[in-house]
Design an enzyme around this catalytic site. Structure first.
Site, PDB file in Angstrom:
ATOM      1  N   GLU A 257      75.438  33.746 -68.657  1.00  0.00           N
ATOM      2  CA  GLU A 257      76.363  32.799 -67.773  1.00  0.00           C
ATOM      3  C   GLU A 257      78.248  33.252 -68.304  1.00  0.00           C
ATOM      4  O   GLU A 257      79.579  32.793 -67.704  1.00  0.00           O
ATOM      5  CB  GLU A 257      76.366  32.171 -68.225  1.00  0.00           C
ATOM      6  CG  GLU A 257      75.596  31.059 -67.441  1.00  0.00           C
ATOM      7  CD  GLU A 257      74.240  29.530 -67.591  1.00  0.00           C
ATOM      8  OE1 GLU A 257      74.906  29.264 -68.563  1.00  0.00           O
ATOM      9  OE2 GLU A 257      73.394  29.926 -67.322  1.00  0.00           O
TER      10      GLU A 257
ATOM     11  N   LYS B 292      74.211  24.723 -72.668  1.00  0.00           N
ATOM     12  CA  LYS B 292      74.667  24.271 -71.864  1.00  0.00           C
ATOM     13  C   LYS B 292      76.039  23.642 -71.505  1.00  0.00           C
ATOM     14  O   LYS B 292      76.382  22.772 -72.682  1.00  0.00           O
ATOM     15  CB  LYS B 292      74.185  24.648 -70.820  1.00  0.00           C
ATOM     16  CG  LYS B 292      73.610  25.868 -70.702  1.00  0.00           C
ATOM     17  CD  LYS B 292      72.890  26.703 -69.653  1.00  0.00           C
ATOM     18  CE  LYS B 292      71.768  27.502 -69.841  1.00  0.00           C
ATOM     19  NZ  LYS B 292      71.300  28.224 -68.687  1.00  0.00           N
TER      20      LYS B 292
ATOM     21  N   GLY C 226      66.966  29.856 -65.122  1.00  0.00           N
ATOM     22  CA  GLY C 226      68.177  28.915 -64.298  1.00  0.00           C
ATOM     23  C   GLY C 226      67.158  28.654 -62.933  1.00  0.00           C
ATOM     24  O   GLY C 226      67.450  28.229 -61.913  1.00  0.00           O
TER      25      GLY C 226
ATOM     26  N   HIS D 227      76.073  35.366 -73.075  1.00  0.00           N
ATOM     27  CA  HIS D 227      75.610  34.560 -72.788  1.00  0.00           C
ATOM     28  C   HIS D 227      75.270  35.197 -71.941  1.00  0.00           C
ATOM     29  O   HIS D 227      76.881  35.648 -70.897  1.00  0.00           O
ATOM     30  CB  HIS D 227      75.257  32.972 -72.627  1.00  0.00           C
ATOM     31  CG  HIS D 227      74.359  32.532 -72.031  1.00  0.00           C
ATOM     32  ND1 HIS D 227      74.601  32.117 -70.584  1.00  0.00           N
ATOM     33  CD2 HIS D 227      72.723  31.883 -72.703  1.00  0.00           C
ATOM     34  CE1 HIS D 227      72.971  31.104 -70.181  1.00  0.00           C
ATOM     35  NE2 HIS D 227      72.420  31.480 -71.078  1.00  0.00           N
TER      36      HIS D 227
ATOM     37  N   ASN E 113      69.246  25.558 -75.519  1.00  0.00           N
ATOM     38  CA  ASN E 113      70.890  26.033 -75.061  1.00  0.00           C
ATOM     39  C   ASN E 113      71.278  25.749 -74.146  1.00  0.00           C
ATOM     40  O   ASN E 113      70.744  25.161 -73.097  1.00  0.00           O
ATOM     41  CB  ASN E 113      70.676  27.204 -74.942  1.00  0.00           C
ATOM     42  CG  ASN E 113      72.103  27.091 -74.123  1.00  0.00           C
ATOM     43  OD1 ASN E 113      72.988  26.912 -74.252  1.00  0.00           O
ATOM     44  ND2 ASN E 113      72.265  28.269 -73.507  1.00  0.00           N
TER      45      ASN E 113
ATOM     46  N   GLY F 181      66.719  24.750 -69.525  1.00  0.00           N
ATOM     47  CA  GLY F 181      66.718  23.613 -68.636  1.00  0.00           C
ATOM     48  C   GLY F 181      65.518  22.573 -69.559  1.00  0.00           C
ATOM     49  O   GLY F 181      65.904  21.278 -69.331  1.00  0.00           O
TER      50      GLY F 181
ATOM     51  N   SER G 113      64.256  29.964 -68.136  1.00  0.00           N
ATOM     52  CA  SER G 113      63.374  29.502 -67.572  1.00  0.00           C
ATOM     53  C   SER G 113      61.628  29.324 -68.166  1.00  0.00           C
ATOM     54  O   SER G 113      60.338  28.543 -67.627  1.00  0.00           O
ATOM     55  CB  SER G 113      62.446  29.688 -66.195  1.00  0.00           C
ATOM     56  OG  SER G 113      63.400  30.069 -65.295  1.00  0.00           O
TER      57      SER G 113
ATOM     58  N   GLU H 139      67.517  37.245 -72.086  1.00  0.00           N
ATOM     59  CA  GLU H 139      67.459  36.817 -71.250  1.00  0.00           C
ATOM     60  C   GLU H 139      67.046  37.935 -69.377  1.00  0.00           C
ATOM     61  O   GLU H 139      68.887  37.864 -69.671  1.00  0.00           O
ATOM     62  CB  GLU H 139      68.403  35.920 -71.277  1.00  0.00           C
ATOM     63  CG  GLU H 139      68.466  35.029 -72.311  1.00  0.00           C
ATOM     64  CD  GLU H 139      68.846  33.792 -71.974  1.00  0.00           C
ATOM     65  OE1 GLU H 139      68.529  32.154 -72.651  1.00  0.00           O
ATOM     66  OE2 GLU H 139      70.442  33.841 -72.339  1.00  0.00           O
TER      67      GLU H 139
HETATM   68  P1  PGA Z   1      66.619  28.606 -68.588  1.00  0.00           P
HETATM   69  O1  PGA Z   1      68.505  28.220 -69.462  1.00  0.00           O
HETATM   70  O2  PGA Z   1      65.299  28.469 -69.323  1.00  0.00           O
HETATM   71  O3  PGA Z   1      67.243  27.393 -67.679  1.00  0.00           O
HETATM   72  O4  PGA Z   1      66.186  29.347 -67.284  1.00  0.00           O
HETATM   73  C1  PGA Z   1      67.796  29.764 -70.506  1.00  0.00           C
HETATM   74  C2  PGA Z   1      69.485  29.811 -70.988  1.00  0.00           C
HETATM   75  O5  PGA Z   1      70.031  30.383 -70.559  1.00  0.00           O
HETATM   76  O6  PGA Z   1      69.330  30.288 -71.993  1.00  0.00           O
END
Ligand code: PGA
Length: 252
Positions: free
Chosen positions: A97, A12, A173, A95, A10, A235, A213, A167
């Protein structure tokens, strides 16, 4: 029952179109390991360019969100028609976010998910509890509400029509991955609930990804859990090297 492991990136809002194209090219040079599937989700304006790079490869293209209508007065939304034109076969919905920064409700996410299904785009429904909810022992209650409301009114012919991503919000993140045991427990809970919502056979086919993460050092242990069928990576999916080492994780 066999569930093909899915390693999903992803991206983002982290890449320009040129950077997304470059990243897609760098990932596509390596063959996808047999028995695994890879997907990337660039920002909407980069879908066409990345779709062109991936067209001749087995790597799937996903949107980060989707509207339920194909045309109309929906300022700022992304039509499933345009996703199909770009070659996208999947769309992330719900998601964290979108839920927390843009106030998307379970009811709205359900509309998006059903819209995706209507256009034969595989919705990847994200669910997960916040740290406060975990500390309140409300994790299962939150997951149940997000799953039941997100999947309301949905009937499936097969569990391959949708994907779930667990998640935990506190792991996204933050560099703080859920332990493999914590993740497995949540995944097993989700699978048994999916058995209740659909039926046991369909629940066995539905892939449940873990996200939060994930990195090259944690992927193997995550993937060794019985109910974890892949990873949604933020990330660590933004650099070809680290995403490729996630894709090529060693089976424990
Ligand atoms: P992250 O994001 O691996 O940076 O924690 C995962 C996601 O939001 O799908």
């Amino acid at each position: 029952m066999e569930r093909t492991p899915l390693l999903a990136g992803n991206w983002k809002m982290f890449t320009t179109v040129a950077e997304a194209t470059e990243l897609a090219r760098a990932i596509a040079v390596e063959p996808v390991p047999p028995g695994r599937q890879v997907m990337v989700a660039p920002s909407a304006p980069a879908l066409n360019a990345v779709g062109a790079v991936l067209r001749a490869t087995p790597i799937a293209l996903s949107a980060q969100n989707i509207c339920w209508e194909e045309r109309g007065a929906f300022t700022g939304e992304i039509s499933p028609l345009l996703l199909k034109e770009a070659g996208a076969t999947m769309a992330i919905v719900g998601h964290s976010e979108r839920r927390h920064l843009f106030a998307e409700s379970n009811a709205l996410i359900n509309k998006r998910l059903r819209g995706a299904l209507r256009f034969e785009i595989i919705p990847l429904l994200c669910i997960g509890e916040t740290m406060a909810e975990r500390e309140d022992n409300a994790t299962e209650e939150v997951l149940e509400k997000q799953l039941r409301q997100g999947l309301a009114g949905v009937t499936l012919k097969s569990g391959h029509q949708i994907i779930i991503a667990y998640e935990p919000v506190w792991a996204i993140g933050t560099g703080r991955t859920a332990s493999a045991a914590q993740a497995q427990k949540a995944h097993a809970f989700c699978r048994s609930l999916l058995g209740d919502i659909f039926d046991k056979g369909i629940a066995q086919q539905i892939r449940i990804l873990y996200g939060g993460s994930v990195n090259p050092a944690t992927i193997a242990e995550i993937m060794a859990q019985a109910d974890i069928d892949g990873a949604l990576v933020g990330g660590a999916a933004l650099k070809a090297d680290s995403f490729l080492s996630i894709i090529h994780y060693k089976t424990l």
